[in-house]
Structures are given as structure tokens and as C-alpha cells.
Design a protein around this motif. Structure first.
Motif, PDB file in Angstrom:
ATOM      1  N   PRO A 465      53.242  42.930  25.880  1.00 14.03           N
ATOM      2  CA  PRO A 465      52.164  42.528  25.048  1.00 14.03           C
ATOM      3  C   PRO A 465      51.814  41.081  25.406  1.00 14.03           C
ATOM      4  CG  PRO A 465      53.824  43.772  23.826  1.00 14.03           C
ATOM      5  CD  PRO A 465      54.457  43.667  25.309  1.00 14.03           C
ATOM      6  N   GLN A 466      52.679  39.996  25.691  1.00 11.45           N
ATOM      7  CA  GLN A 466      52.305  39.004  26.041  1.00 11.45           C
ATOM      8  C   GLN A 466      51.613  38.674  27.323  1.00 11.45           C
ATOM      9  OE1 GLN A 466      55.142  39.849  24.716  1.00 11.45           O
ATOM     10  NE2 GLN A 466      56.075  38.325  23.375  1.00 11.45           N
ATOM     11  N   GLY A 467      52.064  39.541  28.295  1.00  9.40           N
ATOM     12  CA  GLY A 467      51.437  39.773  29.751  1.00  9.40           C
ATOM     13  C   GLY A 467      50.244  40.112  29.598  1.00  9.40           C
ATOM     14  N   SER A 468      50.023  41.364  28.814  1.00 13.58           N
ATOM     15  CA  SER A 468      48.811  41.980  28.573  1.00 13.58           C
ATOM     16  C   SER A 468      47.557  40.952  28.059  1.00 13.58           C
ATOM     17  CB  SER A 468      48.716  43.208  27.784  1.00 13.58           C
ATOM     18  OG  SER A 468      49.156  42.732  26.431  1.00 13.58           O
ATOM     19  N   VAL A 469      47.853  40.081  27.142  1.00 11.69           N
ATOM     20  CA  VAL A 469      47.084  38.994  26.589  1.00 11.69           C
ATOM     21  C   VAL A 469      46.602  38.040  27.884  1.00 11.69           C
ATOM     22  CG1 VAL A 469      46.953  37.187  25.152  1.00 11.69           C
ATOM     23  CG2 VAL A 469      48.031  38.926  24.383  1.00 11.69           C
ATOM     24  N   ALA A 470      47.539  37.656  28.573  1.00 12.38           N
ATOM     25  CA  ALA A 470      47.033  36.924  29.888  1.00 12.38           C
ATOM     26  C   ALA A 470      46.243  37.649  30.851  1.00 12.38           C
ATOM     27  CB  ALA A 470      48.545  36.455  30.508  1.00 12.38           C
ATOM     28  N   ALA A 471      46.306  39.087  31.171  1.00 11.83           N
ATOM     29  CA  ALA A 471      45.544  39.806  31.786  1.00 11.83           C
ATOM     30  C   ALA A 471      44.252  40.032  31.320  1.00 11.83           C
ATOM     31  CB  ALA A 471      46.396  41.083  32.079  1.00 11.83           C
ATOM     32  N   ASP A 472      44.245  40.283  30.083  1.00 10.16           N
ATOM     33  CA  ASP A 472      42.890  40.464  29.131  1.00 10.16           C
ATOM     34  C   ASP A 472      42.180  39.307  29.553  1.00 10.16           C
ATOM     35  OD1 ASP A 472      43.812  42.953  28.463  1.00 10.16           O
ATOM     36  OD2 ASP A 472      44.313  42.265  26.330  1.00 10.16           O
ATOM     37  N   SER A 473      42.686  38.060  29.176  1.00 10.90           N
ATOM     38  CA  SER A 473      41.604  36.929  29.367  1.00 10.90           C
ATOM     39  C   SER A 473      41.328  36.672  30.762  1.00 10.90           C
ATOM     40  CB  SER A 473      42.784  35.717  28.984  1.00 10.90           C
ATOM     41  OG  SER A 473      42.246  34.515  29.086  1.00 10.90           O
ATOM     42  N   ALA A 474      42.164  36.867  31.853  1.00  4.50           N
ATOM     43  CA  ALA A 474      41.936  36.910  33.256  1.00  4.50           C
ATOM     44  C   ALA A 474      40.632  37.805  33.579  1.00  4.50           C
ATOM     45  CB  ALA A 474      42.980  37.139  34.072  1.00  4.50           C
ATOM     46  N   TYR A 501      38.289  42.269  41.771  1.00  4.94           N
ATOM     47  CA  TYR A 501      39.057  41.752  40.600  1.00  4.94           C
ATOM     48  C   TYR A 501      40.366  41.028  40.846  1.00  4.94           C
ATOM     49  CZ  TYR A 501      35.853  44.022  37.109  1.00  4.94           C
ATOM     50  OH  TYR A 501      34.914  44.263  36.566  1.00  4.94           O
ATOM     51  N   LEU A 502      41.204  41.497  41.461  1.00  8.71           N
ATOM     52  CA  LEU A 502      42.592  40.958  41.762  1.00  8.71           C
ATOM     53  C   LEU A 502      42.552  39.537  42.328  1.00  8.71           C
ATOM     54  CD1 LEU A 502      45.418  41.806  41.169  1.00  8.71           C
ATOM     55  CD2 LEU A 502      45.556  42.487  43.316  1.00  8.71           C
ATOM     56  N   PRO A 503      41.747  39.144  43.235  1.00  7.27           N
ATOM     57  CA  PRO A 503      41.644  37.563  43.863  1.00  7.27           C
ATOM     58  C   PRO A 503      41.080  36.751  42.585  1.00  7.27           C
ATOM     59  CG  PRO A 503      40.884  39.339  45.474  1.00  7.27           C
ATOM     60  CD  PRO A 503      40.941  40.001  44.216  1.00  7.27           C
ATOM     61  N   LEU A 504      40.180  37.019  41.832  1.00 12.05           N
ATOM     62  CA  LEU A 504      39.829  36.372  40.965  1.00 12.05           C
ATOM     63  C   LEU A 504      40.597  36.256  39.654  1.00 12.05           C
ATOM     64  CD1 LEU A 504      35.917  37.366  41.033  1.00 12.05           C
ATOM     65  CD2 LEU A 504      37.163  35.143  42.043  1.00 12.05           C
ATOM     66  N   MET A 505      41.478  37.181  39.433  1.00  7.88           N
ATOM     67  CA  MET A 505      42.327  37.203  38.381  1.00  7.88           C
ATOM     68  C   MET A 505      43.511  36.597  38.684  1.00  7.88           C
ATOM     69  SD  MET A 505      41.684  41.297  37.098  1.00  7.88           S
ATOM     70  CE  MET A 505      43.070  41.145  35.843  1.00  7.88           C
ATOM     71  N   VAL A 506      43.714  36.134  39.774  1.00  9.19           N
ATOM     72  CA  VAL A 506      45.144  35.684  40.416  1.00  9.19           C
ATOM     73  C   VAL A 506      45.789  34.609  39.528  1.00  9.19           C
ATOM     74  CG1 VAL A 506      46.391  34.311  41.999  1.00  9.19           C
ATOM     75  CG2 VAL A 506      45.056  36.524  42.775  1.00  9.19           C
ATOM     76  N   PRO A 507      44.919  33.445  39.159  1.00  6.41           N
ATOM     77  CA  PRO A 507      45.449  32.240  38.145  1.00  6.41           C
ATOM     78  C   PRO A 507      46.110  32.786  37.083  1.00  6.41           C
ATOM     79  CG  PRO A 507      43.445  31.623  39.303  1.00  6.41           C
ATOM     80  CD  PRO A 507      43.667  33.197  39.663  1.00  6.41           C
ATOM     81  N   GLY A 508      45.313  33.650  36.326  1.00 10.72           N
ATOM     82  CA  GLY A 508      45.707  33.894  35.032  1.00 10.72           C
ATOM     83  C   GLY A 508      47.003  35.020  35.079  1.00 10.72           C
TER      84      GLY A 508
END
Length: 593
Positions: A465-474, A501-508
Motif C-alpha cells: 500500500p505504501q509503495g502504491s501511493v508512490a506509484a499513484d503519485s508518479a 510511462y516507466l522512464p518518466l515515473m522512475v524518480p517516484g
């Protein structure tokens, strides 16, 4: 006017465009994402359901045995009262301290960018088990290093003490360490609330003649009421499931709480008293459920201030002569939560044994080498924890990214329901989920009890759940026009995910990976229930060493755990910030062409 006749029976039916569009949306990528989301939802909900069902259904028959066993516990009332006192008192103190720190950092000129923003969050880098051991080494009545230093200072002014002055093995000591690990949750959520709230309302209140305290009470607190409610829920969830602090400090003080008793019944009692443990887990589930309900009622009531517009400007309140004391308060919390216990661990590990009389010329890494890298069991535990942390964080964040994109691209209620089910463990105690894992996967037909696989499944279920919050934000920060452009150019869903998507979501995603890794490697609550000699990990090995009373070995392992966690998390966060700045620079460069 020309009238169009209705089509005859032999007319060719028109092709329904909505149906074709729906079929086009069912791509291999969507199929994979839905499958992953379904598996994760089952993994998140099935163990919780097993705990609820296990309360009345045992060994294939309906029974009230777990309820009867729980009511037969001779010290049940004492267990509940001790747990409530530890959670409620530390929660109230943490709520006050965390809110004050957040207010000083967000609303006053005490803020030091980059330093005070992160200082209250640093305790996440020090696993609670390491922090608890560190404070035992510092504030034990006779041999505590900090106690010995205080006695030496007081002796210089004529005050002679033979022990103390502090005792970590007491109610104040237990609540103190509980509070240290509750404050970050309050600081995190209240800071978010203050940043989103319209700060100009505070200025208008002060201009109208209200003082700071009245403005705080009448304007600021109502505006962040939802954040405060979320912080209270997180503290209850964390407090009722916390095992490392009460087992290290509470046991020495003779203070027994529910979380420690559940682990004792499952891991240190033969044969395991599973029915009683399930009953006690249901009590924890009941308390957290009540707090969840109260928070939902508070949010639905709407009795909180609305959020102002974006781009608002406000003038930070000037504290004058109180600015530096406020900064020292923020930095002092970081010292109490991380620096002092880390120093205690490091000194004892380098000294080779626990004594208030440190041999400064004899400090070496010999004890660390012998206790960790030359001990077969400890080295195996470290290796298992590292690969579980790497595998669990990687699987968790990749799956969370897939689900986040599925949620962003689909408005179906079924997808929303899957996303909610995946996040469901975030409101339940880790102990409840761990007990559910034993009931769900420990026996037939899976027989995963005593394996590293059951630990991996538990870690993913608990921390996803904590990881999904970071993924949702990214995922939400990636513009939909990029995906549309990719699809127009002929790329499918999978290729769009990999190339856009994946390259742009990398920081989050990297930041979320770091958080999952740190939590999985340093986990003790679920580990205490699910781990053993056949699936040894760091948390279980620390418990073994603690039972044997070898504090130098305990300190050495805690130092290695803290160093590895801090190094990996630091590198991940540095890469995340660098990647984010690189993308931002690239975006501005392209936009200026």
C-alpha cells in the motif's frame, strides 16, 4: 424535408463503435495489469478474511474456541489496558510534538530548507528494533552509556549518584521510545495538510487582531483536521502492531502488551496456541477498525476548513529571539530519534562488550566482523533479508506501477475496487496480516510455513500500500497526451508503458522502492511470527541474540542493518533527485526549442 425509412430486415446491421472500442481496450497490457491487480488484491484480502473467519471456524467446524480461549486468558484486562496506555499516551504526545514541529517548519521562519524538512523523517532510516536496542544501551539504569555520562557530569558539581538517573525499563521509558517512532507519521501528514491549506487565512486572522494561539486554535487546526485524523489512524495502526519496542523495553519493565503476547503464543509456545493468537488479533483488528470508522465519520462531517487556491503566497511568522530555539527543537528531535541511539550502538559494537567505561584506544571493527560476517547464522540472516528486501521492493514497485497506470487509464468500478483491496492492509495491524498468512498459506494446500516465500508474500502484502501511493503519485504526473501520442504512432500498451510511462515515473518509483526496501529489511513484527531457524532473517536473528543477552553482538548486527539501510536508501533518493532534475532540465530544453 426528406424522411429516412427505417432499415429493412435484409439491411446490413451497423457495426457498434462502442463495442469495437471496448474490444480494442482489452490489450495484452491491460490483461497483464488486471491479472497482476487481481493477484495482489487476493494476497491482500485473503489473509485478513482468514483471521475473521478463523474466529468462529476452526479445523473445518464452527466453534467459539478462539473466543473462549481469549476470554480465559488470566491477564486479558491487563494486556488490553497496557496496550491502550502505551498507544494512547504516546499517540497524544506524538500528535502534539509532531504538529508543533510541522507548524514551526511550515508557518514560521524557523525553517531551514533541506534540513528541517527532512530531520523529523530521518527516523524512518533507523529500524525501530535498532533504535530500541540503542536506547537500552544508553539508558539502562547501571550500565547505560548516557546515564553514566550524566552521573559523571553531576559528580563534577557535587551530586553523587550510583545509578540512573533514568531507567529505560519503565513506563516513561516505553512511552518515550514509542513516541519517537510515532512523531514522523504526524509530521508527514500535518506538513502535507499545512502546505495544502490556505495560509492567507492565518494572516487575515492575525490582521483582525487574533493572537497566535487563537489563530492556531480557530483557523489552522480546523483547516488540517483531516490530516490530523489520518495521523491518528496511522499512529493507532502502527502502535497496536509495534512489536520491536515493547519486546525489547516492555519485557524488561514487566509490561506485557497484546503484540508481544501474540508472537509468544505463535513462535515461543509449543505447541503454538493459534486459536488464542487469532482471538487476540481480532481485538487489535477491532480497535483499529473503530479508529477507522471514527476517522471516516470526521471526514464525512465536513467540519473542517476548505483548501485555498494554488500559487498562494504568505509571509512566514517571525519568531524573533525564539527562531533558533525552535530550530534546535526540530534538530533535537532528530538527535533523540537517530543520532544518540546510533552512537550507543556504534560504541558498544566497536568496544566489543557493553560497559559504561569505554576503552577508547581499543575500539575496533573486530566485534562487527566476528559477530556478523564470521557467524554463519547471522550472515545467512543478513543475506536472506537483503534478497527479500530487493526482490520484495522490486516486485512490489513494478506491480504497483502497473496497477497505478491501470487505475489512471480506466474508470471502471471494478478497477477501483481492485485498487482499494490492494490498499486494504494499510489499515490493519501487521500482526493481524502475519497471523492471517499462517492460516492462509502455512498449511495445506500451500505448505509455505517456515519458508522464505511466506515472508516475501507477507512483506509484499503489508508494505505494497505504501509503495502504491508512490506509484499513484508518479503516474498522475505523466501527461495523458504523451500516452495518446505513443498510441497514435502505433505503440501498444506494453510499449507505451516501457518507453513513455516507466522512464518518466522512475524518480517516484525509486523513492517508493527505497521505502519498501528499508521496511522489508528491518521488519520485525511479521518476521517474529513467520520466521524461524529454517527461514532466518535479520529480525528473527536479533530476537535470538537478545534472548541470549549478547549486547555487543546485538549492537553489531543493528549497526550493520542501519548502515546498509541508510546507504541503499541514500543512494536511491540521490538517484531519484538527480533523475528528476535531469528530466526537468530536458523538458525545459525541449520546450524552448
Amino acid at each position: 424535408m426528406v424522411m429516412l425509412a427505417p432499415p429493412g430486415p435484409d439491411a446490413e446491421p451497423e457495426s457498434p463503435a462502442p463495442a469495437r472500442a471496448a474490444r480494442r481496450r482489452i490489450t495484452p497490457f491491460t490483461t497483464i495489469a488486471v491479472t497482476v491487480a487481481t493477484v495482489l488484491a487476493v494476497l491482500a484480502t485473503y489473509p485478513i478474511l482468514r483471521v475473521a473467519v478463523g474466529l468462529v471456524y476452526v479445523d473445518g467446524r464452527l466453534t467459539v474456541e478462539p473466543i473462549r480461549d481469549v476470554l480465559a486468558v488470566p491477564d486479558l484486562v491487563t494486556l488490553i489496558v497496557n496496550t491502550l496506555v502505551a498507544v494512547v499516551v504516546s499517540g497524544v504526545v506524538a500528535l502534539v510534538v509532531g504538529s508543533i514541529l510541522a507548524w514551526l517548519n511550515e508557518r514560521t521562519d524557523a525553517r531551514v530548507a533541506g534540513l528541517t524538512d527532512s530531520m523529523p523523517m530521518i527516523p524512518f532510516l533507523l529500524p525501530p528494533i535498532a533504535g530500541a536496542v540503542g536506547w537500552v544501551l544508553l539508558l539502562s539504569t547501571n550500565a547505560g552509556l548516557l546515564n553514566a555520562f550524566i552521573r559523571w557530569v553531576l559528580g563534577g558539581v557535587g551530586i553523587q549518584l550510583t545509578e540512573g538517573p533514568f531507567d529505560i525499563f519503565s513506563w516513561p521509558g516505553l512511552i518515550f521510545v514509542y513516541t519517537l517512532y510515532q512523531v514522523p507519521y504526524v509530521f508527514m501528514l500535518v506538513t502535507t495538510g499545512l502546505r495544502n491549506a490556505d495560509a492567507s487565512l492565518d494572516e487575515q486572522s492575525r490582521i483582525s487582531g487574533a493572537g497566535r494561539l487563537k489563530t492556531l486554535w480557530r483557523v489552522t487546526l480546523p483547516a488540517i483536521r483531516p490530516s490530523i485524523g489520518g495521523a491518528i489512524l496511522l499512529m493507532c495502526w502502527q502502535g497496536f502492531s509495534l512489536y520491536s519496542v515493547p519486546v525489547i523495553i516492555g519485557s524488561g519493565a514487566g509490561i506485557d502488551v497484546i503484540s508481544v503476547r501474540i508472537v509468544d503464543l505463535l513462535s515461543f509456545t509449543y505447541p503454538p496456541e493459534t486459536a488464542t493468537a487469532v482471538g487476540l488479533s481480532f481485538i487489535v483488528l477491532l480497535f483499529v477498525g473503530v479508529m477507522w470508522y471514527l476517522q471516516s465519520r470526521m471526514l464525512r462531517s465536513g467540519r473542517h476548513a476548505t483548501v485555498g487556491g494554488k500559487g498562494q503566497r504568505f509571509t512566514r511568522q517571525e519568531l524573533g529571539g525564539w527562531k533558533w530555539p525552535a530550530r534546535l527543537l526540530i534538530l533535537g528531535y532528530g538527535a533523540l530519534a537517530v543520532v544518540l541511539p546510533a552512537i550507543g550502538l556504534l560504541l558498544v559494537s566497536l568496544n566489543g562488550f557493553w560497559t559504561p567505561k569505554i576503552n577508547w584506544t581499543g575500539l575496533s571493527l573486530d566485534s562487527v566482523r566476528e559477530s556478523v560476517f564470521e557467524d554463519g547464522q547471522t550472515l545467512t540472516a543478513v543475506q536472506n533479508s537483503l534478497w527479500l528486501g530487493i526482490a520484495g521492493a522490486t516486485i512490489g514497485m513494478v506491480a504497483a506501477a502497473l496497477v497505478a497506470l491501470l487505475v489512471v487509464r480506466s474508470k471502471r468500478r471494478a478497477v477501483r475496487a481492485l485498487d482499494g483491496a490492494i490498499k486494504l492492509p494499510s489499515v490493519f495491524s501487521h500482526l493481524v496480516i502475519a497471523v492471517g498468512m499462517i492460516l492462509a498459506f502455512g498449511g495445506p494446500p500451500f505448505y509455505l510455513g517456515g519458508t522464505t516465500m511466506i515472508l516475501l508474500l507477507a512483506y509484499i502484502s503489508i508494505y505494497l500500500p505504501q509503495g502504491s501511493v508512490a506509484a499513484d503519485s508518479a503516474a498522475s504526473q505523466v501527461g495523458g497526451d504523451l500516452a495518446e501520442a505513443s498510441q497514435i504512432s502505433g505503440a501498444g500498451g506494453g510499449k507505451t508503458f516501457r518507453r513513455v510511462y516507466l522512464p518518466l515515473m522512475v524518480p517516484g518509483l525509486v523513492a517508493g522502492w527505497a521505502f519498501l526496501f528499508a521496511r522489508m529489511v528491518g521488519d520485525l513484527t511479521a518476521t517474529a511470527v513467520l520466521a524461524g531457524t529454517t527461514n532466518m532473517v535479520v529480525g528473527f536473528r536479533i530476537l535470538q541474540i537478545f534472548e541470549n543477552g549478547s549486547y555487543a553482538e546485538l549492537a553489531s548486527l543493528s549497526v550493520v542493518l542501519t548502515a546498509v539501510t541508510a546507504l541503499v536508501v541514500g543512494l536511491c533518493l540521490a538517484y531519484s533527485r538527480w533523475q528528476g532534475r535531469w528530466q526537468g532540465t530536458g523538458g525545459r530544453t525541449k520546450g524552448n526549442r
